[in-house]
Design a protein around this motif. Structure first.
Motif, PDB file in Angstrom:
ATOM      1  N   ILE A   1       0.855  -1.183   0.000  1.00  0.00           N
ATOM      2  CA  ILE A   1       0.000   0.000   0.000  1.00  0.00           C
ATOM      3  C   ILE A   1       0.890   1.230   0.000  1.00  0.00           C
ATOM      4  O   ILE A   1       1.736   1.400   0.882  1.00  0.00           O
ATOM      5  CB  ILE A   1      -0.939   0.002   1.222  1.00  0.00           C
ATOM      6  N   THR A   2       0.700   2.087  -1.004  1.00  0.00           N
ATOM      7  CA  THR A   2       1.539   3.279  -1.143  1.00  0.00           C
ATOM      8  C   THR A   2       0.784   4.574  -0.880  1.00  0.00           C
ATOM      9  O   THR A   2       1.396   5.631  -0.782  1.00  0.00           O
ATOM     10  CB  THR A   2       2.168   3.341  -2.547  1.00  0.00           C
ATOM     11  N   GLY A   3      -0.536   4.500  -0.792  1.00  0.00           N
ATOM     12  CA  GLY A   3      -1.294   5.720  -0.555  1.00  0.00           C
ATOM     13  C   GLY A   3      -2.781   5.455  -0.486  1.00  0.00           C
ATOM     14  O   GLY A   3      -3.235   4.314  -0.533  1.00  0.00           O
TER      15      GLY A   3
ATOM     16  N   ILE B   1      -4.226   2.997  -2.813  1.00  0.00           N
ATOM     17  CA  ILE B   1      -3.348   2.820  -3.972  1.00  0.00           C
ATOM     18  C   ILE B   1      -2.316   1.768  -3.590  1.00  0.00           C
ATOM     19  O   ILE B   1      -1.692   1.864  -2.518  1.00  0.00           O
ATOM     20  CB  ILE B   1      -2.649   4.146  -4.328  1.00  0.00           C
ATOM     21  N   VAL B   2      -2.169   0.764  -4.441  1.00  0.00           N
ATOM     22  CA  VAL B   2      -1.202  -0.292  -4.175  1.00  0.00           C
ATOM     23  C   VAL B   2      -0.257  -0.442  -5.355  1.00  0.00           C
ATOM     24  O   VAL B   2      -0.608  -0.138  -6.491  1.00  0.00           O
ATOM     25  CB  VAL B   2      -1.882  -1.658  -3.880  1.00  0.00           C
ATOM     26  N   GLU B   3       0.957  -0.901  -5.045  1.00  0.00           N
ATOM     27  CA  GLU B   3       1.940  -1.214  -6.072  1.00  0.00           C
ATOM     28  C   GLU B   3       2.246  -2.709  -5.993  1.00  0.00           C
ATOM     29  O   GLU B   3       2.725  -3.191  -4.965  1.00  0.00           O
ATOM     30  CB  GLU B   3       3.226  -0.423  -5.868  1.00  0.00           C
ATOM     31  N   PRO B   4       1.926  -3.454  -7.058  1.00  0.00           N
ATOM     32  CA  PRO B   4       2.210  -4.888  -7.052  1.00  0.00           C
ATOM     33  C   PRO B   4       3.688  -5.176  -6.794  1.00  0.00           C
ATOM     34  O   PRO B   4       4.563  -4.385  -7.161  1.00  0.00           O
ATOM     35  CB  PRO B   4       1.800  -5.341  -8.448  1.00  0.00           C
TER      36      PRO B   4
ATOM     37  N   THR C   1       0.678   0.698 -10.608  1.00  0.00           N
ATOM     38  CA  THR C   1      -0.191   1.018  -9.480  1.00  0.00           C
ATOM     39  C   THR C   1      -1.630   0.627  -9.791  1.00  0.00           C
ATOM     40  O   THR C   1      -2.038   0.617 -10.958  1.00  0.00           O
ATOM     41  CB  THR C   1      -0.153   2.513  -9.112  1.00  0.00           C
ATOM     42  N   PHE C   2      -2.367   0.316  -8.749  1.00  0.00           N
ATOM     43  CA  PHE C   2      -3.784  -0.025  -8.853  1.00  0.00           C
ATOM     44  C   PHE C   2      -4.536   0.674  -7.739  1.00  0.00           C
ATOM     45  O   PHE C   2      -3.981   0.916  -6.671  1.00  0.00           O
ATOM     46  CB  PHE C   2      -4.010  -1.536  -8.667  1.00  0.00           C
ATOM     47  N   VAL C   3      -5.807   0.945  -7.983  1.00  0.00           N
ATOM     48  CA  VAL C   3      -6.710   1.400  -6.929  1.00  0.00           C
ATOM     49  C   VAL C   3      -7.514   0.181  -6.504  1.00  0.00           C
ATOM     50  O   VAL C   3      -8.055  -0.544  -7.348  1.00  0.00           O
ATOM     51  CB  VAL C   3      -7.649   2.514  -7.433  1.00  0.00           C
ATOM     52  N   VAL C   4      -7.569  -0.062  -5.197  1.00  0.00           N
ATOM     53  CA  VAL C   4      -8.301  -1.211  -4.660  1.00  0.00           C
ATOM     54  C   VAL C   4      -9.237  -0.753  -3.556  1.00  0.00           C
ATOM     55  O   VAL C   4      -8.981   0.246  -2.888  1.00  0.00           O
ATOM     56  CB  VAL C   4      -7.341  -2.294  -4.110  1.00  0.00           C
TER      57      VAL C   4
ATOM     58  N   PRO D   1     -19.235  -1.894  -7.350  1.00  0.00           N
ATOM     59  CA  PRO D   1     -18.742  -1.881  -8.725  1.00  0.00           C
ATOM     60  C   PRO D   1     -17.216  -1.754  -8.753  1.00  0.00           C
ATOM     61  O   PRO D   1     -16.657  -0.732  -9.164  1.00  0.00           O
ATOM     62  CB  PRO D   1     -19.422  -0.647  -9.317  1.00  0.00           C
ATOM     63  N   VAL D   2     -16.528  -2.798  -8.303  1.00  0.00           N
ATOM     64  CA  VAL D   2     -15.070  -2.762  -8.209  1.00  0.00           C
ATOM     65  C   VAL D   2     -14.465  -3.931  -8.970  1.00  0.00           C
ATOM     66  O   VAL D   2     -15.116  -4.966  -9.158  1.00  0.00           O
ATOM     67  CB  VAL D   2     -14.583  -2.787  -6.742  1.00  0.00           C
ATOM     68  N   ASP D   3     -13.226  -3.766  -9.389  1.00  0.00           N
ATOM     69  CA  ASP D   3     -12.525  -4.875 -10.043  1.00  0.00           C
ATOM     70  C   ASP D   3     -11.180  -5.169  -9.387  1.00  0.00           C
ATOM     71  O   ASP D   3     -10.386  -5.927  -9.925  1.00  0.00           O
ATOM     72  CB  ASP D   3     -12.362  -4.640 -11.529  1.00  0.00           C
ATOM     73  N   ALA D   4     -10.946  -4.611  -8.198  1.00  0.00           N
ATOM     74  CA  ALA D   4      -9.741  -4.930  -7.428  1.00  0.00           C
ATOM     75  C   ALA D   4     -10.045  -4.709  -5.949  1.00  0.00           C
ATOM     76  O   ALA D   4     -10.613  -3.685  -5.580  1.00  0.00           O
ATOM     77  CB  ALA D   4      -8.561  -4.075  -7.867  1.00  0.00           C
ATOM     78  N   ALA D   5      -9.653  -5.693  -5.127  1.00  0.00           N
ATOM     79  CA  ALA D   5      -9.941  -5.608  -3.701  1.00  0.00           C
ATOM     80  C   ALA D   5      -8.844  -6.286  -2.896  1.00  0.00           C
ATOM     81  O   ALA D   5      -8.200  -7.230  -3.360  1.00  0.00           O
ATOM     82  CB  ALA D   5     -11.283  -6.275  -3.383  1.00  0.00           C
ATOM     83  N   ILE D   6      -8.654  -5.794  -1.672  1.00  0.00           N
ATOM     84  CA  ILE D   6      -7.739  -6.440  -0.727  1.00  0.00           C
ATOM     85  C   ILE D   6      -8.510  -7.559  -0.043  1.00  0.00           C
ATOM     86  O   ILE D   6      -9.613  -7.341   0.468  1.00  0.00           O
ATOM     87  CB  ILE D   6      -7.216  -5.428   0.302  1.00  0.00           C
ATOM     88  N   VAL D   7      -7.916  -8.765  -0.018  1.00  0.00           N
ATOM     89  CA  VAL D   7      -8.560  -9.893   0.641  1.00  0.00           C
ATOM     90  C   VAL D   7      -7.708 -10.455   1.775  1.00  0.00           C
ATOM     91  O   VAL D   7      -8.135 -11.386   2.458  1.00  0.00           O
ATOM     92  CB  VAL D   7      -8.927 -11.019  -0.360  1.00  0.00           C
ATOM     93  N   GLY D   8      -6.510  -9.894   1.980  1.00  0.00           N
ATOM     94  CA  GLY D   8      -5.666 -10.353   3.073  1.00  0.00           C
ATOM     95  C   GLY D   8      -4.528  -9.398   3.357  1.00  0.00           C
ATOM     96  O   GLY D   8      -4.073  -8.673   2.463  1.00  0.00           O
ATOM     97  N   ILE D   9      -4.084  -9.378   4.596  1.00  0.00           N
ATOM     98  CA  ILE D   9      -2.888  -8.635   4.996  1.00  0.00           C
ATOM     99  C   ILE D   9      -1.814  -9.678   5.240  1.00  0.00           C
ATOM    100  O   ILE D   9      -2.013 -10.618   6.016  1.00  0.00           O
ATOM    101  CB  ILE D   9      -3.148  -7.778   6.253  1.00  0.00           C
ATOM    102  N   VAL D  10      -0.692  -9.544   4.568  1.00  0.00           N
ATOM    103  CA  VAL D  10       0.341 -10.579   4.534  1.00  0.00           C
ATOM    104  C   VAL D  10       1.229 -10.517   5.772  1.00  0.00           C
ATOM    105  O   VAL D  10       1.713  -9.444   6.145  1.00  0.00           O
ATOM    106  CB  VAL D  10       1.197 -10.450   3.254  1.00  0.00           C
TER     107      VAL D  10
END
Length: 103
Positions: free
Chosen positions: A6-8, A26-29, A46-49, A79-88
């Motif tokens: 997570i970057t922002g 905002i996440v960076e793979p 970057t992606f918005v999740v 209406p989303v196409d990216a989501a957080i499903v876990g904290i590593v």
């Protein structure tokens, strides 16, 4: 699924009603270091999740894209196409720990 840091965060004051109150980040793979598999390296993308878990900036998270992003109870009607499903907590490759989160 993919790993990301997570970057922002993102704030949108005008959005469809169903998205009101949803936390957007905002996440960076990340990928495993190709040279020696010693750590996780950013990909430069970057992606918005949407974040139904309450993750924080700097954390490494597990993300899903596409229809999988709407397979959780929390995101089913969004209406989303990216989501957080876990904290590593930890990532191991070939018996070596390449990431260990704070405890």
């Amino acid at each position: 699924m993919f790993l990301a840091r997570i970057t922002g965060s993102l704030v949108s004051s005008h959005k469809v009603e169903v998205m009101t109150g949803q936390k957007l980040l905002i996440v960076e793979p990340l990928r495993v270091n190709e040279k020696d598999q010693s750590d996780l390296q950013p990909t430069g993308r970057t992606f918005v999740v949407v974040d139904p878990l309450g993750a924080g900036e700097g954390e490494v998270v597990l993300c899903v894209q596409g229809s999988s992003a709407r397979f959780t109870k929390e995101t089913k009607h969004l209406p989303v196409d990216a989501a957080i499903v876990g904290i590593v907590d930890t990532v191991q490759v070939g018996g070596n720990t390449v990431f260990k989160g704070s405890e």
